[in-house]
Design an enzyme around this catalytic site. Sequence first.
Site, PDB file in Angstrom:
ATOM      1  N   THR A  97       8.548  -7.726  -1.556  1.00 52.74           N
ATOM      2  CA  THR A  97       7.597  -6.631  -1.431  1.00 52.74           C
ATOM      3  C   THR A  97       8.283  -5.466  -0.733  1.00 52.74           C
ATOM      4  O   THR A  97       9.018  -5.672   0.240  1.00 52.74           O
ATOM      5  CB  THR A  97       6.340  -7.036  -0.634  1.00 52.74           C
ATOM      6  OG1 THR A  97       5.603  -5.854  -0.267  1.00 52.74           O
ATOM      7  CG2 THR A  97       6.682  -7.785   0.642  1.00 52.74           C
ATOM      8  N   ARG A 101       0.900  -0.460   2.397  1.00 56.27           N
ATOM      9  CA  ARG A 101      -0.390  -1.085   2.736  1.00 56.27           C
ATOM     10  C   ARG A 101      -0.726  -0.853   4.203  1.00 56.27           C
ATOM     11  O   ARG A 101      -0.797   0.286   4.654  1.00 56.27           O
ATOM     12  CB  ARG A 101      -0.365  -2.578   2.384  1.00 56.27           C
ATOM     13  CG  ARG A 101      -0.264  -2.864   0.903  1.00 56.27           C
ATOM     14  CD  ARG A 101      -0.599  -4.290   0.575  1.00 56.27           C
ATOM     15  NE  ARG A 101       0.221  -5.248   1.301  1.00 56.27           N
ATOM     16  CZ  ARG A 101       0.072  -6.554   1.207  1.00 56.27           C
ATOM     17  NH1 ARG A 101      -0.881  -7.060   0.447  1.00 56.27           N
ATOM     18  NH2 ARG A 101       0.862  -7.380   1.874  1.00 56.27           N
ATOM     19  N   ASP A 121       2.364 -11.748   0.325  1.00 55.49           N
ATOM     20  CA  ASP A 121       1.402 -12.590   1.033  1.00 55.49           C
ATOM     21  C   ASP A 121       0.359 -13.188   0.094  1.00 55.49           C
ATOM     22  O   ASP A 121       0.067 -14.385   0.150  1.00 55.49           O
ATOM     23  CB  ASP A 121       0.711 -11.778   2.132  1.00 55.49           C
ATOM     24  CG  ASP A 121      -0.224 -12.626   2.974  1.00 55.49           C
ATOM     25  OD1 ASP A 121       0.277 -13.411   3.794  1.00 55.49           O
ATOM     26  OD2 ASP A 121      -1.453 -12.508   2.803  1.00 55.49           O
ATOM     27  N   ARG A 175      -2.111  -9.394 -11.171  1.00 53.17           N
ATOM     28  CA  ARG A 175      -2.979 -10.014 -10.176  1.00 53.17           C
ATOM     29  C   ARG A 175      -4.056 -10.804 -10.919  1.00 53.17           C
ATOM     30  O   ARG A 175      -4.581 -10.351 -11.935  1.00 53.17           O
ATOM     31  CB  ARG A 175      -3.592  -8.963  -9.259  1.00 53.17           C
ATOM     32  CG  ARG A 175      -2.527  -8.106  -8.559  1.00 53.17           C
ATOM     33  CD  ARG A 175      -3.142  -7.159  -7.554  1.00 53.17           C
ATOM     34  NE  ARG A 175      -2.175  -6.193  -7.071  1.00 53.17           N
ATOM     35  CZ  ARG A 175      -1.281  -6.424  -6.119  1.00 53.17           C
ATOM     36  NH1 ARG A 175      -1.240  -7.619  -5.554  1.00 53.17           N
ATOM     37  NH2 ARG A 175      -0.439  -5.488  -5.736  1.00 53.17           N
ATOM     38  N   ASP A 197       6.930  -3.498   1.120  1.00 53.39           N
ATOM     39  CA  ASP A 197       6.246  -3.271   2.399  1.00 53.39           C
ATOM     40  C   ASP A 197       6.954  -3.933   3.581  1.00 53.39           C
ATOM     41  O   ASP A 197       6.720  -3.562   4.734  1.00 53.39           O
ATOM     42  CB  ASP A 197       4.808  -3.789   2.334  1.00 53.39           C
ATOM     43  CG  ASP A 197       4.016  -3.170   1.201  1.00 53.39           C
ATOM     44  OD1 ASP A 197       4.357  -2.047   0.786  1.00 53.39           O
ATOM     45  OD2 ASP A 197       3.065  -3.813   0.719  1.00 53.39           O
ATOM     46  N   ASP A 223       6.337  -6.693   4.960  1.00 52.91           N
ATOM     47  CA  ASP A 223       5.287  -7.118   5.883  1.00 52.91           C
ATOM     48  C   ASP A 223       5.075  -8.630   5.926  1.00 52.91           C
ATOM     49  O   ASP A 223       4.066  -9.096   6.454  1.00 52.91           O
ATOM     50  CB  ASP A 223       3.968  -6.431   5.534  1.00 52.91           C
ATOM     51  CG  ASP A 223       3.473  -6.762   4.122  1.00 52.91           C
ATOM     52  OD1 ASP A 223       4.251  -7.350   3.343  1.00 52.91           O
ATOM     53  OD2 ASP A 223       2.327  -6.420   3.800  1.00 52.91           O
ATOM     54  N   GLY A 253       2.621  -6.978  -6.389  1.00 50.54           N
ATOM     55  CA  GLY A 253       3.321  -5.733  -6.663  1.00 50.54           C
ATOM     56  C   GLY A 253       4.786  -5.979  -6.967  1.00 50.54           C
ATOM     57  O   GLY A 253       5.420  -6.830  -6.350  1.00 50.54           O
TER      58      GLY A 253
END
Length: 319
Positions: free
Chosen positions: A125, A171, A103, A72, A127, A129, A11
């Site tokens: 990202t 996510r 990740d 992707r 996120d 995360d 992303g």
Amino acid sequence: MKKIAVLTSGGDAPGMNAAIRAVVRTTIYNGCEAVGIKRGYAGLIDGDFTKLDLGSVADIIQRGGTFLHTARSEEFMTKEGKEEALESIRIHKIDGLVVVGGDGSFRGARELCELNVPVIGVPATIDNDIFGTDLTIGFDTAVNTALDAINRIRDTATSHERIFLIEVMGRNSGWLALEAGLAGGAESILVPETPVDYETIVKRLQRGLDRGKRHSIILVAEGVGSAFDVKRKIQELADYDIRVTVLGHTLRGGTPSATDRIIASKMGAFAVNLLLDGKTDLMAGMVGNHVVGIPLQEIIGKKKGIDEYVHNLAGILAI
């Protein structure tokens, strides 16, 4: 090391262009040739390489997204795909690779490391995360984008005396919802790391109504589930007038914040220096206010938990 390549994968996130710029200019400053790989691992397989010079990365630090594009690639995860990627690296005589992504991108980076390709990862990202780094590129901008939306929605929520559910990306991580919710004064913040107690949410809403409050904002991380489902479950307990706003991909775009430009520049340059020092299989991560090299094998697949203090604080301040 004579030629260093950079790709962006997964992303997109505001600040990726700043990271590319730092990689390219640090590479050239050290007397090496810089190469851009378009469309992530898909471009690596297809040999979609382009030489980058100082002018190639001029006037991109302020732009969101990634000018190298991203995609992707299921093909890269196959044995044949990795062999094609390795052949492209050999043909173009790439001595080192910087992978900017999350990740999944780092899993691909590790695969290349196992094929003896020197690779350094740069975490990007919205996120936030990625285990092992305090911040990821794009997170700060996404928080501020969500905050701007919260501020605007609160105006109309106040005017119409309504409850608004605002769903944000992330996510399976609640970092974005948590920090945007705290900054925006949300009455409740629902994150996947904590079970949702709908009765407590309703009690909090009712407590606000009883003291004369006529509007409320509830942040919902997408990992919890659809905000429309959350709305239905709340209305099963109380007949409130609720509206839903899903911010979605608006959180990925926009001009990167100063914080994202700075950390992207630091980590991108650090990644190149690691390669020049003969290092590989590492991520350039932010710990405290410093960039450090962290082994990729120590971060892949690990869960980065939310800050429980901040989560509890948000609940206290929302009474």
